[in-house]
Design an enzyme around this catalytic site. Structure first.
Site, PDB file in Angstrom:
ATOM      1  N   ARG A 206       0.716  -1.387   0.163  1.00  0.00           N
ATOM      2  CA  ARG A 206       0.122  -0.095   0.027  1.00  0.00           C
ATOM      3  C   ARG A 206       0.728   1.221  -0.049  1.00  0.00           C
ATOM      4  O   ARG A 206       0.498   2.223  -0.592  1.00  0.00           O
ATOM      5  CB  ARG A 206      -1.034   0.080   1.213  1.00  0.00           C
ATOM      6  CG  ARG A 206      -2.114  -0.932   1.093  1.00  0.00           C
ATOM      7  CD  ARG A 206      -3.114  -0.642   2.211  1.00  0.00           C
ATOM      8  NE  ARG A 206      -2.558  -1.314   3.398  1.00  0.00           N
ATOM      9  CZ  ARG A 206      -2.888  -2.566   3.926  1.00  0.00           C
ATOM     10  NH1 ARG A 206      -3.593  -3.372   3.161  1.00  0.00           N
ATOM     11  NH2 ARG A 206      -2.493  -2.864   5.084  1.00  0.00           N
ATOM     12  N   ASP A 254     -15.789  -4.520  -5.178  1.00  0.00           N
ATOM     13  CA  ASP A 254     -15.913  -5.747  -4.389  1.00  0.00           C
ATOM     14  C   ASP A 254     -17.326  -6.421  -4.244  1.00  0.00           C
ATOM     15  O   ASP A 254     -17.931  -5.607  -4.722  1.00  0.00           O
ATOM     16  CB  ASP A 254     -15.385  -5.289  -3.122  1.00  0.00           C
ATOM     17  CG  ASP A 254     -14.938  -6.557  -2.052  1.00  0.00           C
ATOM     18  OD1 ASP A 254     -13.746  -6.803  -2.083  1.00  0.00           O
ATOM     19  OD2 ASP A 254     -15.776  -7.328  -1.503  1.00  0.00           O
ATOM     20  N   SER A 255     -17.187  -7.722  -3.815  1.00  0.00           N
ATOM     21  CA  SER A 255     -18.562  -8.202  -4.097  1.00  0.00           C
ATOM     22  C   SER A 255     -19.143  -8.277  -2.790  1.00  0.00           C
ATOM     23  O   SER A 255     -20.367  -8.984  -2.417  1.00  0.00           O
ATOM     24  CB  SER A 255     -18.370  -9.708  -4.630  1.00  0.00           C
ATOM     25  OG  SER A 255     -17.513 -10.602  -3.671  1.00  0.00           O
ATOM     26  N   CYS A 348      -2.448 -14.673  -3.227  1.00  0.00           N
ATOM     27  CA  CYS A 348      -1.946 -14.966  -1.855  1.00  0.00           C
ATOM     28  C   CYS A 348      -2.198 -16.476  -1.515  1.00  0.00           C
ATOM     29  O   CYS A 348      -2.416 -17.027  -0.340  1.00  0.00           O
ATOM     30  CB  CYS A 348      -2.932 -14.236  -0.810  1.00  0.00           C
ATOM     31  SG  CYS A 348      -4.671 -14.500  -0.886  1.00  0.00           S
TER      32      CYS A 348
END
Length: 406
Positions: A206, A254-255, A348
């Site tokens: 980030r 995003d869901s 990931c």
């Protein structure tokens, strides 16, 4: 003391101090869930003290490779204290810190994060489950804190034959917490958020994205699988530092509607995206693949795109299916990227190696007919260490891809 006797030739990984003992390596022996066992080679030589799991394919996880070591509360307290002290080696610029990172810190199956004055722990193996009370006491002693929330609801517990457990283990308090990271404010909920409430492992990435935004002055940013908007906040922080916020457009996808609400709150918490800010911040509750395809049809393009999807391949057995999913989103993202634009793409998944991930992204570029430079490789922040003995700890892989100008 109960004993595990290994098959001939199966002692090599333990001699290299790898902590896992698979069911297929054991000739005979067993114990109760989490019970400490002596692990021996086929000829009776000592190899390790380990915690036994009657149902997991990883049938035992090593505590120590020293024959004279006694596995007790004092031992666990010393290991916890050593891990907590080790975090002082790093300049993390955050009060959200991974204190215990499982096998890398000598505590297989234990994850502990600190958010301000609150600890959040995941007990994901039979061994740490058996010693939970002693470990909880050791953690509070090592940190000087009084609150410990348990989030032992990850799928890994099922493979150990353990039921999910959540709630306050020591003390109590608010589950809504705000941490500081690189000077930003980020809110989270330790009771309902992903993992222990937040993705601390992406802290350095980030920050790097903020630096790229400041240097490159991105005008249009797309943050996919944005969760609570950490990369969106980072982009705006970078643009603010460059004096380039006016007219910037940021789309976060995003869901999960609750995650998007938290993302909006995090922008507001940092003074971004309100009226008069000059920033257009859009939040889409949608499937990322569908959004990427729609944007291509609409002819939209972006100066910077972040792909930080959930775990597609928890083990190597899922790698083929996961590779197709990773390739698809990267192919679509590369098509949306402006020439000279920047893609931060991550995996990931423990079942996807860094080499395989590179090949997946390369294949996506070929299908998208896009050439790109890999300018940087990214990974988990240093409080999520990978050790020499346990390469499986390198679960988070990231690439910074710069699309070559036409």
């Amino acid at each position: 003391m109960k004993t595990l006797r290994l098959k001939p030739g199966k002692e090599r990984s333990l001699q290299r101090r790898h902590p896992w003992i698979f069911e297929s390596a054991i000739a005979r022996g067993g114990a109760d869930s989490g019970e400490t066992v002596r692990v021996e080679s086929h000829d009776g030589a000592f190899l390790a003290w380990a915690a036994f799991s009657p149902v997991s394919k990883i049938r035992a996880r090593a505590w120590s490779f020293v024959e004279t070591q006694r596995i007790d509360a004092a031992f666990l307290a010393s290991v916890c204290a050593r891990a907590v002290a080790a975090r002082g080696l790093f300049d993390l610029q955050s009060d959200g810190v991974r204190l215990i990172h499982g096998e890398a810190d000598g505590l297989p199956g234990l994850i502990v994060d600190r958010y301000g004055d609150t600890l959040v722990a995941q007990f994901l193996s039979a061994g740490v489950e058996r010693w939970k009370a002693a470990i909880a006491d050791a953690l509070l002693e090592a940190t000087g804190l009084h609150k410990l929330y348990e989030r032992s609801d990850a799928s890994g517990r099922e493979r150990e034959g353990l039921k999910p457990v959540t709630g306050w283990l020591r003390g109590e308090g608010a589950t809504e917490i705000t941490i500081r990271e690189h000077g930003w404010k980020l809110s989270l909920d330790i009771a309902t958020g992903h993992k222990t409430g937040f993705y601390l492992d992406q802290r350095d990435s980030r920050q790097r994205f903020a630096e790229l935004a400041q240097h490159r002055r991105f005008r249009r940013v797309l943050n996919c699988f944005c969760y609570t908007g950490g990369f969106t906040v980072a982009a705006l922080a970078g643009l603010q530092a460059a004096g380039a916020m006016d007219g910037a457009e940021l789309v976060s996808v995003d869901s999960s509607q609750p995650a998007l609400e938290k993302a909006r709150a995090n922008l507001a918490l940092n003074g971004f995206g309100g009226e008069g800010s000059g920033v257009k911040a859009e939040f889409l509750d949608a499937n990322v693949n569908n959004v990427l395809r729609e944007f291509i049809e609409q002819g939209r393009t972006f100066d910077a795109i972040v792909l930080d999807p959930p775990k597609f391949a928890p083990t190597a057995a899922h790698a083929d299916r996961a590779a197709r999913a990773y390739k698809d989103i990267n192919r679509l993202a590369l098509k949306l990227l402006e020439p000279g634009g920047v893609l931060l793409t991550f995996s990931c998944s423990g079942g996807i190696s860094a080499d395989l991930f590179h090949k997946i992204v390369a294949s996506a570029g070929m299908d998208a007919q896009v050439d790109g430079y890999i300018s940087e490789r990214l990974g988990a922040a240093p409080d999520h260490p990978m050790t020499i003995e346990f390469p499986e700890g390198e679960y988070l892989k990231g690439l910074v891809v710069v699309k070559k100008p036409a």
